[in-house]
Design a protein around this motif. Structure first.
Motif, short mmCIF file in Angstrom:
data_model
loop_
_atom_site.label_atom_id
_atom_site.label_comp_id
_atom_site.label_asym_id
_atom_site.label_seq_id
_atom_site.Cartn_x
_atom_site.Cartn_y
_atom_site.Cartn_z
N ARG A 171 -53.68 45.17 -27.76
CA ARG A 171 -53.13 44.00 -28.46
C ARG A 171 -51.89 44.37 -29.28
O ARG A 171 -51.84 45.43 -29.89
CB ARG A 171 -54.18 43.38 -29.37
N TYR A 172 -50.92 43.43 -29.28
CA TYR A 172 -49.68 43.59 -30.02
C TYR A 172 -49.38 42.31 -30.80
O TYR A 172 -49.73 41.21 -30.37
CB TYR A 172 -48.52 43.85 -29.07
N ALA A 173 -48.68 42.48 -31.92
CA ALA A 173 -48.25 41.33 -32.71
C ALA A 173 -47.15 40.57 -31.97
O ALA A 173 -46.33 41.15 -31.25
CB ALA A 173 -47.74 41.79 -34.06
N SER A 174 -47.15 39.26 -32.16
CA SER A 174 -46.14 38.41 -31.54
C SER A 174 -45.88 37.21 -32.43
O SER A 174 -46.70 36.85 -33.27
CB SER A 174 -46.59 37.94 -30.15
N ALA A 175 -44.72 36.59 -32.22
CA ALA A 175 -44.34 35.44 -33.06
C ALA A 175 -43.59 34.41 -32.22
O ALA A 175 -42.70 34.75 -31.44
CB ALA A 175 -43.46 35.90 -34.22
N THR A 176 -43.96 33.15 -32.39
CA THR A 176 -43.34 32.05 -31.68
C THR A 176 -42.96 30.93 -32.65
O THR A 176 -43.38 30.93 -33.81
CB THR A 176 -44.29 31.44 -30.63
N TRP A 177 -42.15 30.02 -32.15
CA TRP A 177 -41.91 28.74 -32.80
C TRP A 177 -42.51 27.63 -31.93
O TRP A 177 -42.41 27.69 -30.71
CB TRP A 177 -40.42 28.42 -32.91
N THR A 178 -43.11 26.63 -32.55
CA THR A 178 -43.25 25.36 -31.86
C THR A 178 -42.09 24.50 -32.35
O THR A 178 -41.88 24.35 -33.55
CB THR A 178 -44.59 24.65 -32.14
N VAL A 179 -41.34 23.99 -31.39
CA VAL A 179 -40.15 23.17 -31.67
C VAL A 179 -40.46 21.74 -31.29
O VAL A 179 -40.81 21.46 -30.13
CB VAL A 179 -38.93 23.68 -30.87
N GLN A 180 -40.36 20.84 -32.24
CA GLN A 180 -40.58 19.42 -31.97
C GLN A 180 -39.29 18.64 -32.22
O GLN A 180 -38.57 18.92 -33.17
CB GLN A 180 -41.68 18.87 -32.88
N ALA A 181 -39.05 17.66 -31.37
CA ALA A 181 -37.87 16.83 -31.52
C ALA A 181 -38.17 15.45 -30.92
O ALA A 181 -39.07 15.31 -30.09
CB ALA A 181 -36.65 17.46 -30.85
N THR A 182 -37.38 14.47 -31.34
CA THR A 182 -37.57 13.09 -30.87
C THR A 182 -36.32 12.63 -30.15
O THR A 182 -35.19 12.82 -30.64
CB THR A 182 -37.84 12.16 -32.06
N ARG A 183 -36.51 12.02 -29.01
CA ARG A 183 -35.40 11.49 -28.24
C ARG A 183 -34.86 10.24 -28.93
O ARG A 183 -35.60 9.33 -29.28
CB ARG A 183 -35.87 11.13 -26.83
N ARG A 184 -33.52 10.21 -29.17
CA ARG A 184 -32.92 9.07 -29.86
C ARG A 184 -33.12 7.79 -29.03
O ARG A 184 -33.08 7.82 -27.83
CB ARG A 184 -31.41 9.29 -30.05
#
Length: 283
Positions: free
Chosen positions: A270-283
């Motif tokens: 096992r290794y450390a990891s990092a992510t983003w959840t990216v949320q956006a709204t369509r105009r």
């Protein structure tokens, strides 16, 4: 080699890789890849908030785990997975049929240029599949056009390499003392969407608003033990040994083996990891 679908010329190299040996390796080891990222997967699904009637687009769906989970949540809607890899899509279709899901479909396509029906989807999702576009602004404009006004885009992308121990450990070992390549920050690759300001700039220019990034830190599992993980990693990153002499190759493999052994736990390597959840709204 892709010959039957429309691919933006700028994405030709990615198409050759994903519809070639790289995609075939991912297809062969689908369970390993799904398990490796399994701790991050719930973050994507929670952010997506898929409802029973949603029409869902899964970008870079690979072998379809996210598409299938979306289809189960959109029980009265549908989920469409798109990917460049014919091999991974074959696995996706086989597993979808085996699970008896009738509301999940798959299309081999370059999402940057594919003619999606206009305003047909309520939500677009992607699990580490949107970082490889040669022209992300064009790709996200195309995705925006496929979403209804007010539709949601939710992505899981990697944070910077410095925050992903697995990446630095594997690449430093296999570099065998050579300088690591330093691609341009906007070049297609796993970390192309690691910088929050770039993500906001690209998405807002493509027709999205209310862009939000949420960080996640989890461990990733790469094998039962160091030997098992070594075989997997060398199959995935063995190209890094090219150009090394015999002594260099031995050093690289020994260094990889050492880091894998150091990361053995009672529940695998096992290794450390990092992510983003990216949320956006369509105009």
């Amino acid at each position: 080699m892709i010959s039957t679908i429309r691919v933006d010329p700028a994405n030709a190299e990615q198409a050759r890789a994903w519809d070639g040996q790289e995609g075939a390796y991912w297809a062969e080891h689908a369970d390993r890849y799904d398990r490796a990222i399994s701790a991050h997967h719930p973050h994507l699904l929670a952010a997506a908030g898929i409802s029973a009637t949603d029409q869902v687009l899964d970008i870079g769906c690979g072998t379809g785990e996210t598409t299938r989970d979306a289809a189960r949540r959109a029980s009265d809607g549908r989920a469409l997975g798109v990917d460049l890899s014919a091999a991974m899509l074959r696995v996706a279709r086989q597993r979808t049929a085996a699970e008896g899901l009738s509301n999940a479909d798959f299309v081999q396509a370059d999402a940057q240029v594919h003619p999606f029906p206009s305003a047909a989807f309520d939500v677009a999702v992607s699990r580490t599949g949107t970082m490889f576009f040669a022209d992300p602004a064009a790709a996200f404009r195309n995705v925006a056009g496929a979403l209804r006004p007010g539709g949601r885009l939710v992505q899981l992308v990697w944070q910077a390499p410095a925050d992903n121990e697995w990446f630095l450990s594997f690449t430093r070992a296999l570099a065998a003392g050579r300088p690591l390549p330093t691609p341009a920050p906007d070049a297609p690759g796993p970390f192309a969407l690691a910088e929050p300001e770039r993500v906001r700039t690209v998405l807002e220019a493509a027709g999205f608003t209310d862009v939000r990034l949420e960080p996640h830190s989890e461990t990733m599992r790469f094998g039962e033990d160091s030997g098992d993980a070594e075989r997997f990693i060398l199959g995935m990153l063995g190209w890094m040994l090219e150009g090394l002499d015999d002594e260099g190759r031995r050093r690289a493999v020994d260094d990889l083996r050492a880091t894998l052994t150091a990361h053995e736990t009672a529940d695998g390597v096992r290794y450390a990891s990092a992510t983003w959840t990216v949320q956006a709204t369509r105009r």
